[in-house]
Design a protein around this motif. Structure first.
Motif, mmCIF file in Angstrom:
data_model
loop_
_atom_site.group_PDB
_atom_site.id
_atom_site.type_symbol
_atom_site.label_atom_id
_atom_site.label_comp_id
_atom_site.label_asym_id
_atom_site.label_seq_id
_atom_site.Cartn_x
_atom_site.Cartn_y
_atom_site.Cartn_z
ATOM 1 N N LEU A 232 69.674 102.876 95.716
ATOM 2 C CA LEU A 232 71.130 102.746 95.802
ATOM 3 C C LEU A 232 71.745 104.000 96.413
ATOM 4 N N ALA A 233 71.242 105.166 96.029
ATOM 5 C CA ALA A 233 71.752 106.414 96.587
ATOM 6 C C ALA A 233 71.494 106.508 98.083
ATOM 7 N N GLU A 234 70.424 105.866 98.536
ATOM 8 C CA GLU A 234 70.093 105.857 99.970
ATOM 9 C C GLU A 234 70.886 104.816 100.744
ATOM 10 N N GLY A 235 71.697 104.025 100.052
ATOM 11 C CA GLY A 235 72.475 102.993 100.720
ATOM 12 C C GLY A 235 71.775 101.660 100.819
ATOM 13 N N ARG A 236 70.637 101.505 100.132
ATOM 14 C CA ARG A 236 69.939 100.227 100.134
ATOM 15 C C ARG A 236 70.587 99.273 99.135
ATOM 16 N N SER A 237 70.272 97.991 99.274
ATOM 17 C CA SER A 237 70.853 96.958 98.417
ATOM 18 C C SER A 237 69.722 96.168 97.766
ATOM 19 N N PRO A 238 69.201 96.647 96.636
ATOM 20 C CA PRO A 238 68.007 96.037 96.033
ATOM 21 C C PRO A 238 68.307 94.800 95.195
ATOM 22 N N THR A 239 67.263 93.996 95.027
ATOM 23 C CA THR A 239 67.278 92.845 94.125
ATOM 24 C C THR A 239 66.062 92.974 93.220
ATOM 25 N N VAL A 240 66.281 92.848 91.909
ATOM 26 C CA VAL A 240 65.198 92.990 90.940
ATOM 27 C C VAL A 240 65.145 91.743 90.072
ATOM 28 N N PHE A 241 63.965 91.137 90.002
ATOM 29 C CA PHE A 241 63.754 89.968 89.167
ATOM 30 C C PHE A 241 62.900 90.359 87.968
ATOM 31 N N VAL A 242 63.398 90.036 86.773
ATOM 32 C CA VAL A 242 62.707 90.380 85.530
ATOM 33 C C VAL A 242 62.069 89.125 84.952
ATOM 34 N N HIS A 243 60.763 89.177 84.754
ATOM 35 C CA HIS A 243 60.002 88.078 84.167
ATOM 36 C C HIS A 243 59.432 88.520 82.829
ATOM 37 N N THR A 244 59.226 87.564 81.940
ATOM 38 C CA THR A 244 58.319 87.734 80.809
ATOM 39 C C THR A 244 57.502 86.447 80.726
ATOM 40 N N PRO A 245 56.379 86.464 80.046
ATOM 41 C CA PRO A 245 55.581 85.229 79.994
ATOM 42 C C PRO A 245 56.342 84.023 79.462
ATOM 43 N N ASP A 246 57.149 84.203 78.409
ATOM 44 C CA ASP A 246 57.891 83.055 77.890
ATOM 45 C C ASP A 246 59.307 82.957 78.459
ATOM 46 N N ASN A 247 59.812 84.004 79.078
ATOM 47 C CA ASN A 247 61.137 84.058 79.703
ATOM 48 C C ASN A 247 62.289 83.734 78.739
ATOM 49 N N VAL A 248 62.031 83.808 77.448
ATOM 50 C CA VAL A 248 63.055 83.465 76.467
ATOM 51 C C VAL A 248 64.262 84.401 76.569
ATOM 52 N N ASP A 249 64.022 85.690 76.768
ATOM 53 C CA ASP A 249 65.102 86.675 76.817
ATOM 54 C C ASP A 249 65.402 87.147 78.229
ATOM 55 N N ALA A 250 64.885 86.469 79.247
ATOM 56 C CA ALA A 250 64.967 86.986 80.613
ATOM 57 C C ALA A 250 66.393 87.269 81.088
ATOM 58 N N PRO A 251 67.378 86.386 80.880
ATOM 59 C CA PRO A 251 68.730 86.726 81.369
ATOM 60 C C PRO A 251 69.293 87.997 80.732
ATOM 61 N N ALA A 252 69.103 88.149 79.431
ATOM 62 C CA ALA A 252 69.596 89.351 78.761
ATOM 63 C C ALA A 252 68.859 90.590 79.252
ATOM 64 N N LEU A 253 67.562 90.462 79.487
ATOM 65 C CA LEU A 253 66.787 91.593 79.979
ATOM 66 C C LEU A 253 67.217 91.986 81.385
ATOM 67 N N ALA A 254 67.461 91.007 82.243
ATOM 68 C CA ALA A 254 67.922 91.314 83.603
ATOM 69 C C ALA A 254 69.244 92.073 83.557
#
Length: 283
Positions: A232-254
Motif C-alpha cells: 500500500l505504501a508503494e501505491g499498489r492495490s492488493p487483494t487478499v483472500f482468507v481461507h480456513t478449512p471449514d470457512n465458518v469464520d472466513a468473513p469475520a477473519l477477512a
C-alpha cells in the motif's frame, strides 16, 4: 488507497443468520456477502462457464469497485493445458463481460503437473488474452519454488504479459497436524509450497489458508501484515483472500485482516459496517 479482502465463496450454510440473513434466496446472497467483504474468489467459473445472464445478476448485486476474480475454466487450464482453447475461452470471456470492472483479473490456476517445461504454452496463452483484462497466474509445480532459474523464467513470462503471480500460502495450515474433520480433508488436497511475498504488478493477489482455530489463523498471517502494508505504501492495490478449512469464520477473519493492516496504515479507510444479519426483536 484501498485494500480488498474476501473469501473463497460468497455463500456458506454456517453464515446464514450470522453474517447474512436467513432465509435468503440465492439471487440475494452475493449482495449480502458484499456488505461484509469487497472481494471474492470466482471459483465457480472453474467448474462451469456461467451464462451472461448469471454474471449480469452478479454485477447487479455488487458495487462497481467490488472485486470478483473469475477462475479460468478447468477445461482450459487442466484438461487442455492452455492449448487449443479458443472456443472455451471465447465463451468464458463473453460470460464475464457483464461484470465489467468487477472482473478484477482473469485467474489462471494451473495444475501441479504444469511445470517449467510448459512455460512456452503459458506465454502463448497470456499473449492472446485481451489487453482489457488483468491476468493472474497461480502455479503449483514445486520446480517454480525450488529452482531459482525456473522462478526467474516464470517471472519473465508474467512480466511480458503484465501478469501477477498469485501465491497460495499454506504454510500456516501445514505447520501442525490437522485437528478437525475439515482440516483432515483439506490436508490431502492443498499444495505444500513455500510462502512467496514478491509482487510483480500494481495489483497483487494473495490466497492465505489458515486453520479452523481463528487464533491460529490470525497468528499465521502476521508476516502478511507488513507485506501488504508495504504494498500500500508503494501505491499498489492488493487483494487478499482468507481461507480456513471449514470457512465458518472466513468473513469475520477477512475483515479482521483488513483492520490489522489498517492499524499499520492509518490512511487506509475502514470497511463499511455491515447491516445486522437479522432484524432485532424485543425478545
Amino acid at each position: 488507497m484501498r485494500l480488498h479482502v474476501g473469501c473463497a465463496m460468497w455463500t456458506h450454510r454456517s453464515w446464514q443468520g450470522r453474517f447474512t440473513p436467513h432465509p435468503l434466496p440465492p439471487r440475494d446472497r452475493l449482495r449480502a456477502y458484499a456488505a461484509h467483504c469487497n472481494a471474492v474468489e470466482g471459483n465457480t467459473t472453474f467448474y462451469a462457464t456461467p451464462t451472461p445472464a448469471t454474471t449480469h445478476a452478479w454485477a447487479a448485486q455488487t458495487a462497481a469497485d467490488f472485486r470478483l476474480v473469475p477462475k479460468v475454466p478447468q477445461l482450459v487450464t487442466h484438461e487442455r493445458r492452455l492449448t487449443d482453447v479458443a472456443a472455451p475461452m471465447r465463451a468464458f470471456l463473453d460470460a464475464v463481460a457483464p461484470l465489467g470492472p468487477r472482473a478484477h483479473a482473469l485467474w489462471v490456476q494451473l495444475p501441479a503437473s504444469f511445470g517449467p517445461g510448459d512455460l512456452a504454452a503459458l506465454a502463448r496463452f497470456l499473449r492472446r488474452l485481451p489487453a482489457a483484462h488483468r491476468r493472474a497466474v497461480e502455479v503449483r509445480h514445486p520446480g517454480f519454488f525450488a529452482d531459482p532459474r525456473a522462478a526467474r523464467l516464470l517471472e519473465q513470462v508474467l512480466a511480458d504479459a503484465d501478469a501477477e503471480w498469485v501465491p497460495f500460502d499454506t504454510t500456516t495450515f501445514f505447520r501442525t497436524p490437522p485437528a478437525t474433520a475439515a482440516e483432515r480433508e483439506t490436508w490431502t488436497r492443498k499444495p505444500r509450497l513455500p510462502r512467496r511475498t514478491r509482487a510483480l504488478t500494481a495489483h497483487p493477489i494473495v490466497r492465505y489458508l489458515g486453520r479452523d482455530d481463528p487464533a491460529a489463523t490470525v497468528e499465521g498471517w502476521q508476516p502478511w501484515l507488513e507485506v501488504v502494508a508495504g504494498w500500500l505504501a508503494e501505491g499498489r492495490s492488493p487483494t487478499v483472500f482468507v481461507h480456513t478449512p471449514d470457512n465458518v469464520d472466513a468473513p469475520a477473519l477477512a475483515r479482521r485482516f483488513h483492520e490489522e493492516v489498517r492499524a499499520r496504515v492509518p490512511s487506509l479507510a475502514p470497511l463499511p459496517e455491515p447491516p445486522p444479519a437479522a432484524p432485532s426483536t424485543l425478545f
